[in-house]
Design a protein around this motif. Sequence first.
Motif, PDB file in Angstrom:
ATOM      1  N   THR A  52      -4.516  -5.589  -2.049  1.00 48.33           N
ATOM      2  CA  THR A  52      -3.599  -5.033  -1.207  1.00 48.33           C
ATOM      3  C   THR A  52      -3.809  -4.065  -0.183  1.00 48.33           C
ATOM      4  OG1 THR A  52      -1.808  -5.931  -2.786  1.00 48.33           O
ATOM      5  CG2 THR A  52      -1.005  -4.515  -0.849  1.00 48.33           C
ATOM      6  N   LEU A  53      -4.236  -3.080  -0.770  1.00 49.01           N
ATOM      7  CA  LEU A  53      -4.694  -1.721  -0.007  1.00 49.01           C
ATOM      8  C   LEU A  53      -5.663  -1.896   1.277  1.00 49.01           C
ATOM      9  CD1 LEU A  53      -4.955   0.908  -2.773  1.00 49.01           C
ATOM     10  CD2 LEU A  53      -3.478   0.990  -0.819  1.00 49.01           C
ATOM     11  N   TYR A  54      -6.721  -2.637   1.090  1.00 49.64           N
ATOM     12  CA  TYR A  54      -7.863  -2.920   1.733  1.00 49.64           C
ATOM     13  C   TYR A  54      -7.494  -3.686   3.082  1.00 49.64           C
ATOM     14  CZ  TYR A  54     -11.535  -0.055  -0.588  1.00 49.64           C
ATOM     15  OH  TYR A  54     -12.192   0.981  -1.181  1.00 49.64           O
ATOM     16  N   PRO A  55      -7.045  -4.750   2.948  1.00 51.57           N
ATOM     17  CA  PRO A  55      -6.456  -5.520   4.151  1.00 51.57           C
ATOM     18  C   PRO A  55      -5.463  -4.736   5.092  1.00 51.57           C
ATOM     19  CG  PRO A  55      -6.201  -7.066   2.238  1.00 51.57           C
ATOM     20  CD  PRO A  55      -6.431  -5.538   1.503  1.00 51.57           C
ATOM     21  N   VAL A  56      -4.778  -3.975   4.554  1.00 50.52           N
ATOM     22  CA  VAL A  56      -3.697  -3.137   5.438  1.00 50.52           C
ATOM     23  C   VAL A  56      -4.748  -1.850   5.873  1.00 50.52           C
ATOM     24  CG1 VAL A  56      -1.855  -1.582   5.332  1.00 50.52           C
ATOM     25  CG2 VAL A  56      -1.718  -3.798   4.133  1.00 50.52           C
ATOM     26  N   ALA A  57      -5.606  -1.456   5.362  1.00 45.62           N
ATOM     27  CA  ALA A  57      -6.496  -0.175   5.752  1.00 45.62           C
ATOM     28  C   ALA A  57      -7.252  -0.793   6.965  1.00 45.62           C
ATOM     29  CB  ALA A  57      -7.224   0.299   4.599  1.00 45.62           C
ATOM     30  N   TYR A  58      -7.892  -2.019   6.632  1.00 41.35           N
ATOM     31  CA  TYR A  58      -8.487  -2.359   7.828  1.00 41.35           C
ATOM     32  C   TYR A  58      -7.898  -2.848   9.019  1.00 41.35           C
ATOM     33  CZ  TYR A  58     -13.265  -2.455   5.640  1.00 41.35           C
ATOM     34  OH  TYR A  58     -14.574  -2.061   5.003  1.00 41.35           O
ATOM     35  N   LEU A 104      -5.675   5.003  -0.061  1.00 44.84           N
ATOM     36  CA  LEU A 104      -6.740   5.167   0.930  1.00 44.84           C
ATOM     37  C   LEU A 104      -6.298   5.859   1.976  1.00 44.84           C
ATOM     38  CD1 LEU A 104      -7.945   1.343   1.463  1.00 44.84           C
ATOM     39  CD2 LEU A 104      -9.366   3.066   0.560  1.00 44.84           C
ATOM     40  N   MET A 105      -7.125   6.869   2.321  1.00 42.80           N
ATOM     41  CA  MET A 105      -6.419   7.946   3.544  1.00 42.80           C
ATOM     42  C   MET A 105      -6.316   7.399   4.844  1.00 42.80           C
ATOM     43  SD  MET A 105      -8.631  11.424   4.578  1.00 42.80           S
ATOM     44  CE  MET A 105      -9.193  10.482   6.070  1.00 42.80           C
ATOM     45  N   VAL A 106      -5.237   7.885   5.409  1.00 40.23           N
ATOM     46  CA  VAL A 106      -4.824   7.755   6.679  1.00 40.23           C
ATOM     47  C   VAL A 106      -5.415   8.490   7.550  1.00 40.23           C
ATOM     48  CG1 VAL A 106      -2.926   7.092   8.250  1.00 40.23           C
ATOM     49  CG2 VAL A 106      -2.752   6.267   5.915  1.00 40.23           C
ATOM     50  N   PRO A 107      -6.021   8.503   8.604  1.00 38.66           N
ATOM     51  CA  PRO A 107      -6.484   9.484   9.534  1.00 38.66           C
ATOM     52  C   PRO A 107      -5.364  10.202  10.080  1.00 38.66           C
ATOM     53  CG  PRO A 107      -7.859   7.470   9.978  1.00 38.66           C
ATOM     54  CD  PRO A 107      -6.668   7.081   9.004  1.00 38.66           C
ATOM     55  N   GLU A 108      -5.627  11.543  10.407  1.00 39.26           N
ATOM     56  CA  GLU A 108      -4.537  12.331  10.777  1.00 39.26           C
ATOM     57  C   GLU A 108      -3.918  12.149  12.201  1.00 39.26           C
ATOM     58  OE1 GLU A 108      -4.997  14.784  13.448  1.00 39.26           O
ATOM     59  OE2 GLU A 108      -6.992  14.338  13.440  1.00 39.26           O
ATOM     60  N   TRP A 109      -4.483  11.430  13.036  1.00 41.08           N
ATOM     61  CA  TRP A 109      -4.086  10.985  14.231  1.00 41.08           C
ATOM     62  C   TRP A 109      -3.252   9.733  14.228  1.00 41.08           C
ATOM     63  CZ3 TRP A 109      -9.485  10.410  13.323  1.00 41.08           C
ATOM     64  CH2 TRP A 109      -9.781   8.911  13.192  1.00 41.08           C
ATOM     65  N   LEU A 135       0.774  -7.192  -3.683  1.00 44.28           N
ATOM     66  CA  LEU A 135       1.587  -5.893  -4.179  1.00 44.28           C
ATOM     67  C   LEU A 135       2.003  -5.402  -2.877  1.00 44.28           C
ATOM     68  CD1 LEU A 135      -0.121  -4.223  -7.290  1.00 44.28           C
ATOM     69  CD2 LEU A 135       1.636  -6.152  -7.147  1.00 44.28           C
ATOM     70  N   ILE A 136       2.160  -6.009  -1.637  1.00 42.70           N
ATOM     71  CA  ILE A 136       2.540  -5.538  -0.557  1.00 42.70           C
ATOM     72  C   ILE A 136       4.065  -5.081  -0.631  1.00 42.70           C
ATOM     73  CG2 ILE A 136       3.557  -7.862   0.318  1.00 42.70           C
ATOM     74  CD1 ILE A 136       1.901  -5.014   2.470  1.00 42.70           C
ATOM     75  N   ASP A 137       4.870  -5.464  -1.421  1.00 45.90           N
ATOM     76  CA  ASP A 137       6.339  -4.684  -1.480  1.00 45.90           C
ATOM     77  C   ASP A 137       6.221  -3.565  -2.248  1.00 45.90           C
ATOM     78  OD1 ASP A 137       7.523  -7.116  -0.156  1.00 45.90           O
ATOM     79  OD2 ASP A 137       7.699  -8.057  -2.111  1.00 45.90           O
TER      80      ASP A 137
END
Length: 209
Positions: A52-58, A104-109, A135-137
């Motif tokens: 779930t994490l990686y598709p959203v991160a990309y 997974l970290m979100v860049p600060e900008w 696990l998107i929910d």
Amino acid sequence: MSTKVDFKKTLERYRARAGRFDRIELPDTSYLMVDGAGDPNTVPAFTAAIETLYPVAYTLKFHSKNAYGRDYVVPSLEGLWWAADMTAFTTSRDKAQWQWTLMLMVPEWLTADDVDAAMSAARRRAEKTSRPLPLIDRLRADELQEGTCLQTLHIGSFDDEAGVLADLHETVIPAAGMQPGGRHHEIYLSDFRRTAPERRRTILRQPVR
């Protein structure tokens, strides 16, 4: 064309040395997060969290490139780990007691609106391609506040971490006149799905106060 940022090369938090604990000061940092519990080797939710994490991160990465002209390498997978009895990590290794948050970290900008847009876009793409985000929910964006931390690089299997963690909690932290101030934090510099256990490189971090 903008340069692609690799946070493992630009941020101190992704650098550590084996055989020693270094003190580091961390700013508040945003992450994509999924919570879970149980043995990561056996509970389906652990793999589902990664899926779930990686598709959203990309999706967020491409949004950053298109909206801001700022491209980056998706950061390393990270995890927070805890249990009611911390000997489940240092002595008994009773993984059924483990609680965890994969991140997974979100860049600060990038803003909360950017993250919401990426989550919505990833959900729509998953529906169209019949490749669900399991696990998107349970996925959320949240800020991690750690402040002062001690960290080291561990090279080897995850089960070999027990002695390092015991040394940290029983010797290093008390000798520094400190106490644990947050959850045990791991940063997976190696892809543990593809790297032999003895060659895995993992940063072990402990917030202190």
